[in-house]
Design a protein around this motif. Structure first.
Motif, PDB file in Angstrom:
ATOM      1  N   GLU A 151      -2.457   0.212 -13.112  1.00 44.22           N
ATOM      2  CA  GLU A 151      -1.484   1.073 -12.452  1.00 44.22           C
ATOM      3  C   GLU A 151      -0.756   1.887 -13.493  1.00 44.22           C
ATOM      4  O   GLU A 151      -0.189   1.355 -14.440  1.00 44.22           O
ATOM      5  N   ASP A 152      -0.785   3.202 -13.312  1.00 39.48           N
ATOM      6  CA  ASP A 152      -0.113   4.084 -14.249  1.00 39.48           C
ATOM      7  C   ASP A 152       1.389   4.027 -14.029  1.00 39.48           C
ATOM      8  O   ASP A 152       1.861   4.154 -12.919  1.00 39.48           O
ATOM      9  N   SER A 153       2.153   3.831 -15.071  1.00 41.26           N
ATOM     10  CA  SER A 153       3.612   3.782 -14.945  1.00 41.26           C
ATOM     11  C   SER A 153       4.251   4.655 -16.005  1.00 41.26           C
ATOM     12  O   SER A 153       5.332   4.381 -16.486  1.00 41.26           O
ATOM     13  N   GLN A 154       3.510   5.712 -16.386  1.00 36.46           N
ATOM     14  CA  GLN A 154       4.007   6.576 -17.431  1.00 36.46           C
ATOM     15  C   GLN A 154       4.935   7.642 -16.872  1.00 36.46           C
ATOM     16  O   GLN A 154       5.815   7.344 -16.093  1.00 36.46           O
ATOM     17  N   TYR A 174       1.972  11.386  -4.649  1.00 34.41           N
ATOM     18  CA  TYR A 174       0.531  11.149  -4.518  1.00 34.41           C
ATOM     19  C   TYR A 174       0.101  10.102  -5.532  1.00 34.41           C
ATOM     20  O   TYR A 174       0.849   9.767  -6.474  1.00 34.41           O
ATOM     21  N   CYS A 175      -1.108   9.619  -5.351  1.00 33.26           N
ATOM     22  CA  CYS A 175      -1.741   8.799  -6.380  1.00 33.26           C
ATOM     23  C   CYS A 175      -3.240   9.031  -6.323  1.00 33.26           C
ATOM     24  O   CYS A 175      -3.767   9.523  -5.315  1.00 33.26           O
ATOM     25  N   VAL A 176      -3.916   8.691  -7.405  1.00 37.05           N
ATOM     26  CA  VAL A 176      -5.356   8.887  -7.526  1.00 37.05           C
ATOM     27  C   VAL A 176      -6.031   7.535  -7.676  1.00 37.05           C
ATOM     28  O   VAL A 176      -5.567   6.674  -8.439  1.00 37.05           O
ATOM     29  N   GLY A 221       6.176   7.798 -13.166  1.00 35.42           N
ATOM     30  CA  GLY A 221       6.810   6.630 -12.577  1.00 35.42           C
ATOM     31  C   GLY A 221       5.866   5.779 -11.749  1.00 35.42           C
ATOM     32  O   GLY A 221       4.648   5.891 -11.833  1.00 35.42           O
ATOM     33  N   GLU A 222       6.453   4.887 -10.938  1.00 30.04           N
ATOM     34  CA  GLU A 222       5.695   3.939 -10.135  1.00 30.04           C
ATOM     35  C   GLU A 222       4.858   4.670  -9.083  1.00 30.04           C
ATOM     36  O   GLU A 222       5.168   5.787  -8.684  1.00 30.04           O
ATOM     37  N   LEU A 223       3.830   3.982  -8.622  1.00 30.66           N
ATOM     38  CA  LEU A 223       3.025   4.568  -7.550  1.00 30.66           C
ATOM     39  C   LEU A 223       3.874   4.705  -6.289  1.00 30.66           C
ATOM     40  O   LEU A 223       4.672   3.821  -5.976  1.00 30.66           O
ATOM     41  N   PRO A 224       3.700   5.801  -5.559  1.00 32.03           N
ATOM     42  CA  PRO A 224       4.449   5.956  -4.307  1.00 32.03           C
ATOM     43  C   PRO A 224       4.031   4.892  -3.297  1.00 32.03           C
ATOM     44  O   PRO A 224       2.879   4.457  -3.279  1.00 32.03           O
ATOM     45  N   ARG A 225       4.960   4.498  -2.447  1.00 33.89           N
ATOM     46  CA  ARG A 225       4.691   3.425  -1.505  1.00 33.89           C
ATOM     47  C   ARG A 225       4.591   3.898  -0.057  1.00 33.89           C
ATOM     48  O   ARG A 225       4.099   3.156   0.790  1.00 33.89           O
ATOM     49  N   ALA A 226       5.073   5.072   0.227  1.00 36.12           N
ATOM     50  CA  ALA A 226       5.015   5.562   1.610  1.00 36.12           C
ATOM     51  C   ALA A 226       5.180   7.084   1.612  1.00 36.12           C
ATOM     52  O   ALA A 226       5.777   7.664   0.704  1.00 36.12           O
ATOM     53  N   GLY A 227       4.614   7.720   2.668  1.00 35.97           N
ATOM     54  CA  GLY A 227       4.767   9.160   2.826  1.00 35.97           C
ATOM     55  C   GLY A 227       4.092   9.965   1.739  1.00 35.97           C
ATOM     56  O   GLY A 227       4.543  11.059   1.399  1.00 35.97           O
ATOM     57  N   HIS A 228       2.991   9.477   1.216  1.00 39.48           N
ATOM     58  CA  HIS A 228       2.336  10.098   0.083  1.00 39.48           C
ATOM     59  C   HIS A 228       0.895  10.472   0.413  1.00 39.48           C
ATOM     60  O   HIS A 228       0.390  10.198   1.502  1.00 39.48           O
ATOM     61  N   VAL A 229       0.234  11.118  -0.556  1.00 38.22           N
ATOM     62  CA  VAL A 229      -1.172  11.498  -0.441  1.00 38.22           C
ATOM     63  C   VAL A 229      -1.978  10.617  -1.387  1.00 38.22           C
ATOM     64  O   VAL A 229      -1.614  10.458  -2.552  1.00 38.22           O
ATOM     65  N   HIS A 286      -1.089  11.765 -14.339  1.00 33.70           N
ATOM     66  CA  HIS A 286      -1.179  11.455 -12.922  1.00 33.70           C
ATOM     67  C   HIS A 286      -1.110   9.948 -12.689  1.00 33.70           C
ATOM     68  O   HIS A 286      -1.640   9.181 -13.496  1.00 33.70           O
ATOM     69  N   PRO A 287      -0.488   9.502 -11.596  1.00 38.31           N
ATOM     70  CA  PRO A 287      -0.479   8.077 -11.251  1.00 38.31           C
ATOM     71  C   PRO A 287      -1.863   7.644 -10.781  1.00 38.31           C
ATOM     72  O   PRO A 287      -2.400   8.213  -9.827  1.00 38.31           O
ATOM     73  N   VAL A 288      -2.438   6.671 -11.450  1.00 43.85           N
ATOM     74  CA  VAL A 288      -3.851   6.339 -11.240  1.00 43.85           C
ATOM     75  C   VAL A 288      -4.047   4.854 -10.977  1.00 43.85           C
ATOM     76  O   VAL A 288      -3.428   4.009 -11.619  1.00 43.85           O
TER      77      VAL A 288
END
Length: 283
Positions: A15-18, A52-54, A21-29, A70-72
Protein backbone atom coordinates in the motif's frame (compact mmCIF):
# COMPACT_ATOMS: atom_id res chain seq x y z
CA UNK A 1 12.61 -9.70 -15.21
CA UNK A 2 12.02 -11.01 -11.71
CA UNK A 3 10.22 -7.83 -10.74
CA UNK A 4 7.89 -8.08 -13.73
CA UNK A 5 6.91 -11.68 -13.09
CA UNK A 6 6.83 -11.55 -9.32
CA UNK A 7 3.12 -10.62 -9.12
CA UNK A 8 2.14 -13.93 -10.70
CA UNK A 9 2.98 -15.61 -7.44
CA UNK A 10 0.93 -15.15 -4.25
CA UNK A 11 2.31 -11.86 -2.97
CA UNK A 12 1.64 -9.44 -0.16
CA UNK A 13 -0.08 -6.23 -1.07
CA UNK A 14 1.97 -3.07 -1.00
CA UNK A 15 0.00 0.00 0.00
CA UNK A 16 1.42 3.32 -1.08
CA UNK A 17 1.52 5.84 1.77
CA UNK A 18 3.79 8.41 0.23
CA UNK A 19 2.94 11.88 -1.07
CA UNK A 20 -0.77 11.27 -1.67
CA UNK A 21 -1.45 9.72 1.74
CA UNK A 22 -3.56 6.72 2.71
CA UNK A 23 -5.71 4.89 0.21
CA UNK A 24 -9.20 6.39 -0.06
CA UNK A 25 -11.89 4.40 1.70
CA UNK A 26 -15.10 5.65 0.14
CA UNK A 27 -16.42 7.80 -2.71
CA UNK A 28 -13.37 7.13 -4.85
CA UNK A 29 -12.36 5.70 -8.24
CA UNK A 30 -10.58 2.36 -8.45
CA UNK A 31 -8.37 1.92 -11.51
CA UNK A 32 -7.39 -1.66 -12.35
CA UNK A 33 -4.33 -1.61 -14.58
CA UNK A 34 -1.60 0.99 -14.98
CA UNK A 35 -1.12 0.76 -18.72
CA UNK A 36 -1.57 3.75 -21.01
CA UNK A 37 -5.28 4.22 -20.23
CA UNK A 38 -4.91 3.68 -16.51
CA UNK A 39 -1.93 6.04 -16.35
CA UNK A 40 -3.74 8.80 -18.20
CA UNK A 41 -6.84 8.44 -16.03
CA UNK A 42 -4.77 8.49 -12.84
CA UNK A 43 -3.07 11.71 -13.94
CA UNK A 44 -6.38 13.40 -14.67
CA UNK A 45 -7.89 12.32 -11.35
CA UNK A 46 -4.81 13.51 -9.49
CA UNK A 47 -4.92 16.90 -11.20
CA UNK A 48 -8.61 17.33 -10.43
CA UNK A 49 -8.24 16.17 -6.80
CA UNK A 50 -10.67 13.27 -7.23
CA UNK A 51 -9.79 10.45 -4.80
CA UNK A 52 -8.59 7.25 -6.49
CA UNK A 53 -6.29 4.29 -6.22
CA UNK A 54 -4.59 1.97 -8.68
CA UNK A 55 -4.43 -1.82 -8.57
CA UNK A 56 -1.56 -3.22 -10.62
CA UNK A 57 -0.51 -6.85 -11.10
CA UNK A 58 2.79 -6.10 -12.80
CA UNK A 59 5.73 -5.32 -10.53
CA UNK A 60 7.44 -2.85 -12.86
CA UNK A 61 4.19 -0.97 -13.62
CA UNK A 62 3.30 -0.84 -9.92
CA UNK A 63 6.73 0.60 -9.14
CA UNK A 64 6.28 3.18 -11.89
CA UNK A 65 2.91 4.25 -10.51
CA UNK A 66 4.31 4.49 -6.99
CA UNK A 67 7.30 6.50 -8.17
CA UNK A 68 4.95 8.91 -9.94
CA UNK A 69 3.12 9.50 -6.67
CA UNK A 70 -0.05 7.48 -7.22
CA UNK A 71 -1.65 5.39 -4.44
CA UNK A 72 -1.05 1.80 -5.52
CA UNK A 73 -2.02 -1.71 -4.49
CA UNK A 74 0.36 -4.31 -5.88
CA UNK A 75 -1.54 -7.52 -6.45
CA UNK A 76 -4.03 -9.54 -8.44
CA UNK A 77 -7.38 -7.77 -8.78
CA UNK A 78 -9.14 -11.05 -9.52
CA UNK A 79 -8.62 -11.91 -5.85
CA UNK A 80 -11.34 -10.69 -3.50
CA UNK A 81 -8.97 -9.60 -0.74
CA UNK A 82 -7.19 -7.26 -3.17
CA UNK A 83 -10.47 -5.60 -4.13
CA UNK A 84 -11.37 -5.35 -0.45
CA UNK A 85 -8.09 -3.56 0.33
CA UNK A 86 -8.96 -1.10 -2.44
CA UNK A 87 -12.38 -0.58 -0.78
CA UNK A 88 -14.19 -1.45 -3.99
CA UNK A 89 -17.38 -1.93 -1.99
CA UNK A 90 -17.47 1.79 -1.24
CA UNK A 91 -16.11 3.11 -4.55
CA UNK A 92 -18.23 5.22 -6.88
CA UNK A 93 -16.47 4.11 -10.08
CA UNK A 94 -14.41 1.04 -10.95
CA UNK A 95 -12.37 1.19 -14.16
CA UNK A 96 -10.96 -2.05 -15.56
CA UNK A 97 -8.25 -1.34 -18.14
CA UNK A 98 -6.27 -4.55 -18.61
CA UNK A 99 -5.70 -6.82 -21.60
CA UNK A 100 -6.50 -10.20 -20.03
CA UNK A 101 -10.08 -11.04 -21.07
CA UNK A 102 -10.62 -13.77 -18.47
CA UNK A 103 -9.24 -11.58 -15.69
CA UNK A 104 -11.43 -8.68 -16.84
CA UNK A 105 -14.54 -10.84 -16.60
CA UNK A 106 -13.58 -12.07 -13.14
CA UNK A 107 -12.91 -8.54 -11.88
CA UNK A 108 -16.20 -7.18 -13.23
CA UNK A 109 -18.13 -10.05 -11.66
CA UNK A 110 -16.43 -9.63 -8.29
CA UNK A 111 -16.69 -5.83 -8.29
CA UNK A 112 -20.42 -5.95 -9.05
CA UNK A 113 -20.96 -8.53 -6.34
CA UNK A 114 -19.19 -6.27 -3.83
CA UNK A 115 -20.79 -3.02 -4.97
CA UNK A 116 -24.28 -2.85 -6.48
CA UNK A 117 -24.24 0.86 -7.25
CA UNK A 118 -20.75 1.75 -8.50
CA UNK A 119 -20.33 2.55 -12.18
CA UNK A 120 -18.12 -0.12 -13.73
CA UNK A 121 -16.30 1.02 -16.85
CA UNK A 122 -14.39 -1.57 -18.86
CA UNK A 123 -11.98 -1.31 -21.75
CA UNK A 124 -11.78 -4.37 -23.96
CA UNK A 125 -9.81 -5.41 -27.02
CA UNK A 126 -12.32 -8.09 -27.89
CA UNK A 127 -15.61 -7.46 -29.69
CA UNK A 128 -16.98 -10.80 -28.51
CA UNK A 129 -16.64 -9.68 -24.89
CA UNK A 130 -19.04 -6.74 -25.11
CA UNK A 131 -22.32 -8.47 -24.28
CA UNK A 132 -20.85 -10.81 -21.68
CA UNK A 133 -19.26 -7.92 -19.80
CA UNK A 134 -22.57 -6.07 -19.73
CA UNK A 135 -24.22 -9.26 -18.47
CA UNK A 136 -21.66 -9.51 -15.67
CA UNK A 137 -22.51 -6.04 -14.44
CA UNK A 138 -20.47 -3.52 -16.45
CA UNK A 139 -22.15 -0.17 -17.03
CA UNK A 140 -19.94 0.93 -19.92
CA UNK A 141 -17.85 -1.31 -22.18
CA UNK A 142 -15.41 0.50 -24.45
CA UNK A 143 -14.10 -1.61 -27.34
CA UNK A 144 -10.94 0.07 -28.56
CA UNK A 145 -11.31 -0.69 -32.25
CA UNK A 146 -14.91 0.56 -32.34
CA UNK A 147 -14.05 3.74 -30.49
CA UNK A 148 -11.44 4.40 -33.16
CA UNK A 149 -14.16 3.96 -35.77
CA UNK A 150 -16.43 6.33 -33.85
CA UNK A 151 -13.70 8.95 -33.77
CA UNK A 152 -13.09 8.57 -37.51
CA UNK A 153 -16.72 9.03 -38.54
CA UNK A 154 -17.04 11.87 -36.03
CA UNK A 155 -14.17 13.68 -37.76
CA UNK A 156 -15.69 12.96 -41.19
CA UNK A 157 -19.05 14.40 -40.17
CA UNK A 158 -17.32 17.50 -38.77
CA UNK A 159 -15.71 17.98 -42.18
CA UNK A 160 -19.18 17.77 -43.73
CA UNK A 161 -20.36 20.60 -41.44
CA UNK A 162 -22.74 18.42 -39.49
CA UNK A 163 -23.56 20.31 -36.27
CA UNK A 164 -21.69 19.07 -33.17
CA UNK A 165 -24.92 18.32 -31.28
CA UNK A 166 -26.10 16.08 -34.13
CA UNK A 167 -22.76 14.23 -34.18
CA UNK A 168 -22.97 13.78 -30.40
CA UNK A 169 -26.52 12.45 -30.71
CA UNK A 170 -25.43 9.90 -33.30
CA UNK A 171 -22.57 8.71 -31.10
CA UNK A 172 -24.90 8.44 -28.11
CA UNK A 173 -27.31 6.28 -30.09
CA UNK A 174 -24.48 4.10 -31.37
CA UNK A 175 -23.10 3.51 -27.88
CA UNK A 176 -26.55 2.97 -26.40
CA UNK A 177 -26.99 0.12 -28.87
CA UNK A 178 -23.70 -1.42 -27.67
CA UNK A 179 -22.11 -0.70 -31.08
CA UNK A 180 -24.69 -2.94 -32.78
CA UNK A 181 -24.26 -1.19 -36.14
CA UNK A 182 -20.51 -1.77 -36.17
CA UNK A 183 -20.94 -5.37 -35.05
CA UNK A 184 -23.67 -6.10 -37.62
CA UNK A 185 -25.98 -7.19 -34.80
CA UNK A 186 -29.73 -7.62 -35.05
CA UNK A 187 -30.43 -4.24 -33.46
CA UNK A 188 -28.87 -2.45 -36.41
CA UNK A 189 -32.29 -1.61 -37.88
CA UNK A 190 -33.36 0.22 -34.73
CA UNK A 191 -30.09 2.14 -34.70
CA UNK A 192 -30.44 2.98 -38.40
CA UNK A 193 -33.97 4.29 -37.76
CA UNK A 194 -32.62 6.49 -34.96
CA UNK A 195 -29.92 7.85 -37.24
CA UNK A 196 -32.53 8.47 -39.96
CA UNK A 197 -34.63 10.49 -37.49
CA UNK A 198 -31.58 12.57 -36.56
CA UNK A 199 -30.65 13.25 -40.17
CA UNK A 200 -34.19 14.16 -41.12
CA UNK A 201 -34.37 16.72 -38.32
CA UNK A 202 -33.99 20.33 -39.40
CA UNK A 203 -30.68 22.07 -38.85
CA UNK A 204 -29.02 25.32 -39.88
CA UNK A 205 -25.65 25.88 -41.50
CA UNK A 206 -23.84 28.91 -42.85
CA UNK A 207 -22.60 29.02 -46.43
CA UNK A 208 -20.02 31.46 -47.82
CA UNK A 209 -20.72 32.45 -51.43
CA UNK A 210 -17.36 32.13 -53.19
CA UNK A 211 -16.06 33.42 -56.50
CA UNK A 212 -17.48 31.34 -59.33
CA UNK A 213 -20.73 30.43 -57.57
CA UNK A 214 -23.65 30.30 -60.05
CA UNK A 215 -25.71 32.25 -57.48
CA UNK A 216 -23.68 35.47 -57.87
CA UNK A 217 -25.67 38.19 -59.65
CA UNK A 218 -28.95 36.31 -59.40
CA UNK A 219 -31.88 36.88 -57.06
CA UNK A 220 -33.01 34.35 -54.49
CA UNK A 221 -36.12 33.87 -56.58
CA UNK A 222 -34.05 33.12 -59.68
CA UNK A 223 -31.85 30.69 -57.79
CA UNK A 224 -34.93 28.91 -56.45
CA UNK A 225 -33.18 26.97 -53.70
CA UNK A 226 -36.40 26.12 -51.90
CA UNK A 227 -38.07 24.86 -55.07
CA UNK A 228 -35.05 22.86 -56.17
CA UNK A 229 -33.72 21.52 -52.86
CA UNK A 230 -36.23 22.20 -50.09
CA UNK A 231 -33.70 24.30 -48.15
CA UNK A 232 -34.58 27.85 -47.12
CA UNK A 233 -32.37 30.93 -46.87
CA UNK A 234 -33.50 32.32 -43.51
CA UNK A 235 -30.83 35.01 -43.19
CA UNK A 236 -28.03 36.67 -45.10
CA UNK A 237 -24.93 38.40 -43.73
CA UNK A 238 -23.32 41.05 -45.94
CA UNK A 239 -20.58 43.42 -44.83
CA UNK A 240 -21.09 42.44 -41.22
CA UNK A 241 -24.80 43.27 -41.33
CA UNK A 242 -27.42 40.55 -40.90
CA UNK A 243 -30.59 40.53 -42.97
CA UNK A 244 -33.25 38.19 -41.60
CA UNK A 245 -35.77 36.64 -43.99
CA UNK A 246 -34.23 38.32 -47.04
CA UNK A 247 -36.80 39.06 -49.79
CA UNK A 248 -36.76 36.94 -52.92
CA UNK A 249 -35.63 40.00 -54.86
CA UNK A 250 -32.30 40.02 -52.98
CA UNK A 251 -29.37 39.73 -55.42
CA UNK A 252 -26.59 37.44 -54.17
CA UNK A 253 -23.06 38.84 -54.12
CA UNK A 254 -19.65 37.25 -53.71
CA UNK A 255 -18.76 37.09 -50.01
CA UNK A 256 -22.36 36.88 -48.81
CA UNK A 257 -22.93 34.42 -45.99
CA UNK A 258 -26.21 32.55 -46.33
CA UNK A 259 -27.91 30.89 -43.37
CA UNK A 260 -29.59 27.76 -44.71
CA UNK A 261 -32.37 25.82 -42.97
CA UNK A 262 -33.29 22.25 -43.88
CA UNK A 263 -32.61 18.62 -43.15
CA UNK A 264 -29.24 17.19 -44.05
CA UNK A 265 -30.14 15.96 -47.51
CA UNK A 266 -31.69 19.34 -48.35
CA UNK A 267 -28.65 21.21 -47.05
CA UNK A 268 -26.34 18.98 -49.08
CA UNK A 269 -28.38 19.64 -52.24
CA UNK A 270 -28.35 23.39 -51.59
CA UNK A 271 -24.58 23.41 -51.10
CA UNK A 272 -24.14 21.56 -54.38
CA UNK A 273 -26.32 24.11 -56.17
CA UNK A 274 -24.36 27.03 -54.72
CA UNK A 275 -20.84 25.65 -55.11
CA UNK A 276 -18.63 27.17 -57.81
CA UNK A 277 -18.68 25.28 -61.07
CA UNK A 278 -15.31 23.70 -61.70
CA UNK A 279 -13.93 24.53 -65.16
CA UNK A 280 -13.50 21.54 -67.46
CA UNK A 281 -9.94 20.18 -67.64
CA UNK A 282 -7.91 21.43 -70.61
CA UNK A 283 -8.09 19.14 -73.61
Amino acid sequence: LAARWAPHAEVSLIEDSQSRGELPRAGHVVIVGYGLNGRNLARVLAETSIPYCVIEFDGVAAADARREGHPVLYGDATRTHVLERAHVGDAIVVVVAIRDAAATRAIVRAARRMNKTAAIVVRTHYVAEIESLYALGADDVIPEEFETSVEIFSRVLQRLDIPPNVIAAQIDVLRAEHYALLRGAARTRRYAESIYDIFMAATTVTYLVREGSPAIGRTLDEIGLRRATGANVIALVRGGQAITNPPLSTVIERGDILVLLGNHSQIAAARAALDPVEPPPPS
